[in-house]
Design a protein around this motif. Structure first.
Motif, PDB file in Angstrom:
ATOM      1  N   ALA A  37       0.832  -1.207   0.000  1.00 47.44           N
ATOM      2  CA  ALA A  37       0.000   0.000   0.000  1.00 47.44           C
ATOM      3  C   ALA A  37       0.863   1.253   0.000  1.00 47.44           C
ATOM      4  CB  ALA A  37      -0.920  -0.004   1.218  1.00 47.44           C
ATOM      5  N   VAL A  38       1.959   1.244   0.756  1.00 50.04           N
ATOM      6  CA  VAL A  38       2.857   2.412   0.757  1.00 50.04           C
ATOM      7  C   VAL A  38       3.413   2.653  -0.639  1.00 50.04           C
ATOM      8  CG1 VAL A  38       5.017   3.331   1.677  1.00 50.04           C
ATOM      9  CG2 VAL A  38       3.434   2.146   3.191  1.00 50.04           C
ATOM     10  N   ASP A  44      10.415   1.192   1.289  1.00 44.72           N
ATOM     11  CA  ASP A  44      11.583   0.340   1.549  1.00 44.72           C
ATOM     12  C   ASP A  44      11.607  -0.118   3.002  1.00 44.72           C
ATOM     13  OD1 ASP A  44      12.349   0.629  -1.054  1.00 44.72           O
ATOM     14  OD2 ASP A  44      13.742   2.277  -0.663  1.00 44.72           O
ATOM     15  N   PHE A  45      11.391   0.809   3.926  1.00 42.39           N
ATOM     16  CA  PHE A  45      11.371   0.437   5.343  1.00 42.39           C
ATOM     17  C   PHE A  45      10.240  -0.550   5.624  1.00 42.39           C
ATOM     18  CE2 PHE A  45      13.613   4.604   6.143  1.00 42.39           C
ATOM     19  CZ  PHE A  45      14.774   4.026   6.622  1.00 42.39           C
ATOM     20  N   ALA A  46       9.066  -0.308   5.043  1.00 39.88           N
ATOM     21  CA  ALA A  46       7.935  -1.214   5.274  1.00 39.88           C
ATOM     22  C   ALA A  46       8.225  -2.609   4.731  1.00 39.88           C
ATOM     23  CB  ALA A  46       6.667  -0.641   4.629  1.00 39.88           C
ATOM     24  N   ARG A  47       8.890  -2.698   3.565  1.00 36.19           N
ATOM     25  CA  ARG A  47       9.218  -4.017   3.016  1.00 36.19           C
ATOM     26  C   ARG A  47      10.185  -4.765   3.911  1.00 36.19           C
ATOM     27  NH1 ARG A  47       8.386  -1.586  -2.124  1.00 36.19           N
ATOM     28  NH2 ARG A  47      10.415  -0.563  -2.040  1.00 36.19           N
ATOM     29  N   GLU A  99      14.139   8.319  10.844  1.00 36.40           N
ATOM     30  CA  GLU A  99      14.080   7.805  12.217  1.00 36.40           C
ATOM     31  C   GLU A  99      12.831   6.954  12.421  1.00 36.40           C
ATOM     32  OE1 GLU A  99      14.281  11.402  14.447  1.00 36.40           O
ATOM     33  OE2 GLU A  99      16.481  11.427  14.500  1.00 36.40           O
ATOM     34  N   GLN A 100      11.686   7.372  11.842  1.00 35.54           N
ATOM     35  CA  GLN A 100      10.467   6.565  11.949  1.00 35.54           C
ATOM     36  C   GLN A 100      10.635   5.224  11.252  1.00 35.54           C
ATOM     37  OE1 GLN A 100       7.393   9.071  10.310  1.00 35.54           O
ATOM     38  NE2 GLN A 100       6.923  10.021  12.278  1.00 35.54           N
ATOM     39  N   GLY A 101      11.276   5.217  10.080  1.00 32.59           N
ATOM     40  CA  GLY A 101      11.514   3.953   9.390  1.00 32.59           C
ATOM     41  C   GLY A 101      12.424   3.036  10.176  1.00 32.59           C
ATOM     42  N   LEU A 102      13.473   3.602  10.786  1.00 31.22           N
ATOM     43  CA  LEU A 102      14.362   2.789  11.614  1.00 31.22           C
ATOM     44  C   LEU A 102      13.606   2.187  12.805  1.00 31.22           C
ATOM     45  CD1 LEU A 102      17.559   5.050  11.676  1.00 31.22           C
ATOM     46  CD2 LEU A 102      17.210   2.975  10.345  1.00 31.22           C
ATOM     47  N   ASP A 103      12.769   3.008  13.446  1.00 34.70           N
ATOM     48  CA  ASP A 103      11.982   2.497  14.584  1.00 34.70           C
ATOM     49  C   ASP A 103      11.043   1.382  14.137  1.00 34.70           C
ATOM     50  OD1 ASP A 103      13.215   4.293  16.235  1.00 34.70           O
ATOM     51  OD2 ASP A 103      11.617   5.795  16.136  1.00 34.70           O
ATOM     52  N   ALA A 153       9.900  -4.390  14.500  1.00 34.75           N
ATOM     53  CA  ALA A 153       9.633  -5.703  13.902  1.00 34.75           C
ATOM     54  C   ALA A 153      10.709  -6.704  14.287  1.00 34.75           C
ATOM     55  CB  ALA A 153       9.562  -5.569  12.376  1.00 34.75           C
ATOM     56  N   GLN A 154      11.957  -6.253  14.371  1.00 32.98           N
ATOM     57  CA  GLN A 154      13.038  -7.153  14.753  1.00 32.98           C
ATOM     58  C   GLN A 154      12.872  -7.616  16.199  1.00 32.98           C
ATOM     59  OE1 GLN A 154      16.856  -5.315  14.828  1.00 32.98           O
ATOM     60  NE2 GLN A 154      17.984  -7.241  14.810  1.00 32.98           N
TER      61      GLN A 154
END
Length: 489
Positions: free
Chosen positions: A108-109, A200-203, A298-302, A307-308
């Motif tokens: 979706a993103v 990319d972060f979401a994937r 920073e939001q993508g890293l979080d 998830a990790q």
């Protein structure tokens, strides 16, 4: 043999099976894109399920009121969100405080980014974009070429170029200004790259979650010894970031953007860009995108780190509580239930009553133990032995360390209450002789006061008790007044 046309067609079919392209070519794709972009923003990546249903319902009502009712799908907002989740556009997630939320999937993103780029300014073939391409190819060739002399020659050329630029700056003292049009092209190229980051972060986060589901599924179905299972899956849980191609790529990128100092430098560089006169020619939303770049990283890293952590926790918990026999029994039971439903549903009617199970079946046990086990211990305890140094305790010492002297305490209370029917308990204890001021005598005095009748006050009383060996101990209790004689006395 597959022809070129057939191969191209099959490739396109596989591509359109991707939920991202599936979203974009649906009949109601404009509605889905608009509603998802309205509910989910960079500042609000997750939305509570109930709030999402309410906001989607409000948006649908506004569109119907504006005359777009014929173009809208039927069904409630809850049904639409459920359809979007089934299609892979929304992901349901439960937070630590047991609140269920929606978040956009990577598909979706990506679809929102594609729609945003298609609806906005079209990317142009500019000097900035070509330079980015050439620099990327140059870096790829440099990293792929193992020839040491070639690399040294390239680095030497780059050093000479930089030294020449330094010498020119020192000689002239001026920096060649870049034309505003070229700066605008470079800013558009940066924004084009920035828009790819959320997807990319979401994937990466979804690839980690998919690996987590694969590990848990394989663990439940594993037939190997438990020791082998523990070693393999605990190791995968500890190195979850290295278990997927997206995770390995992200780990490489993290070495560049994960340093707080590097992010601070990026923020300072963006401030410099936004203070330049050409930034005033950028639309307001593009300036906002540049200003929010560091925060989006920073939001993508979080998101990836969350998830990790969740994957590591789920895999570790599954390994710790893994019981292959029980899991197989549960799976067999669920399959039996589904098979029974499939057998019953074709011949059933709408609203048909189902006979409830009023009692559980009785277990068929062939044999029960009829005699209890031997309750006697395996061996008798050791016999008691006489002490080698018996302690000679006199009756007076034993009495001194014994219980309360009730008779003496009662006589002491009656003597104090000869002239008054009520006596303060703390004052009575402090006025008693030393042999009646032991800690145990304070308890006895309270017991007598309870029997005779006492009245408690809001104050706190303090008394000093004396043990038979002369040591002292201070006690505090609620101030109490007691009668010195019972009702009949």
């Amino acid at each position: 043999m597959i022809t070129r046309a057939e191969g191209a067609y099959l490739g396109a079919v596989r591509a359109f099976q991707n939920p991202m392209l599936d979203l974009l070519h649906k009949r109601h794709a404009p509605l889905v894109v608009s509603l998802l972009s309205l509910v989910f923003t960079a500042e609000r990546p997750t939305v509570a399920v109930a709030d999402a249903h309410t906001e989607v319902a409000d948006a649908l009502d506004q569109l119907r009121a504006a005359g777009y009712g014929e173009d809208l799908p039927t069904g409630s907002a809850r049904d639409l969100c459920r359809q979007w989740a089934d299609a892979g556009w929304l992901v349901r997630h439960v937070l630590d405080d047991d609140v269920e939320v929606y978040r956009l999937s990577a598909h979706a993103v990506g679809a929102l980014e594609v729609a945003g780029r298609a609806g906005g300014a079209r990317a142009r073939v500019s000097q900035s974009r070509v330079r980015t391409l050439l620099e990327a190819v140059e870096r790829l060739a440099l990293d792929a070429d193992p020839d040491v002399m070639v690399r040294i020659a390239r680095l030497d050329t780059e050093v000479k170029r930089l030294q020449g630029e330094i010498a020119r700056l020192e000689r002239t003292g001026t920096v060649d200004e870049v034309d505003d049009e070229e700066l605008l092209e470079e800013a558009e190229n940066v924004l084009h790259l920035v828009r790819e980051l959320p997807a990319d972060f979401a994937r990466v986060a979804e690839s980690i979650k998919a690996m987590q589901r694969d590990v848990v599924t394989a663990l439940r179905q594993d037939q190997r010894p438990t020791g082998d299972v523990l070693r393999e899956y605990l190791q995968r849980g500890e190195h979850v970031m290295d278990s997927t191609s997206e995770g390995r790529a992200f780990a490489g990128a993290l070495r560049l953007i994960g340093d707080p100092q590097r992010l601070d430098e990026l923020s300072a560089q963006l401030d410099t860009v936004l203070r330049h006169r050409f930034a005033a020619r950028l639309p307001s939303h593009q300036r906002a995108e540049l200003r929010e770049l560091v925060r989006r990283i920073e939001q993508g890293l979080d998101q990836v780190f969350a998830a990790q952590r969740e994957a590591s926790y789920v895999i570790t918990a599954q390994v710790r509580h893994h019981d292959p026999l029980r899991d197989r029994q549960v799976d067999d039971l669920l399959r039996d239930v589904m098979a029974g439903m499939q057998t019953w549903l074709p011949g059933s009617r709408r609203g048909q009553a189902v006979t409830p199970l009023r009692r559980l079946p009785v277990a068929d046990v062939e044999h029960l133990r009829r005699t209890p086990g031997d309750l006697r211990p395996a061996q008798a305890p050791d016999a008691l032995t006489d002490r080698d140094d018996p302690v000679d305790v006199s009756d007076a010492d034993a009495r001194a360390w014994g219980g309360p002297h009730y008779a003496d305490l009662e006589a002491h209370l009656r003597a104090l209450g000869a002239d008054a029917p009520d006596v303060d308990l703390a004052a009575a204890f402090n006025a008693a002789p030393a042999q009646l001021r032991r800690p145990v005598d304070l308890l006895g005095l309270l017991e007598l006061a309870h029997q005779l009748g006492m009245t408690e006050r809001d104050e706190v009383a303090f008394v000093d008790a004396v043990r038979p060996d002369g040591t002292r101990r201070r006690f505090a209790f609620g101030a109490t007044t007691t009668r010195t004689r019972d009702e009949d006395g």
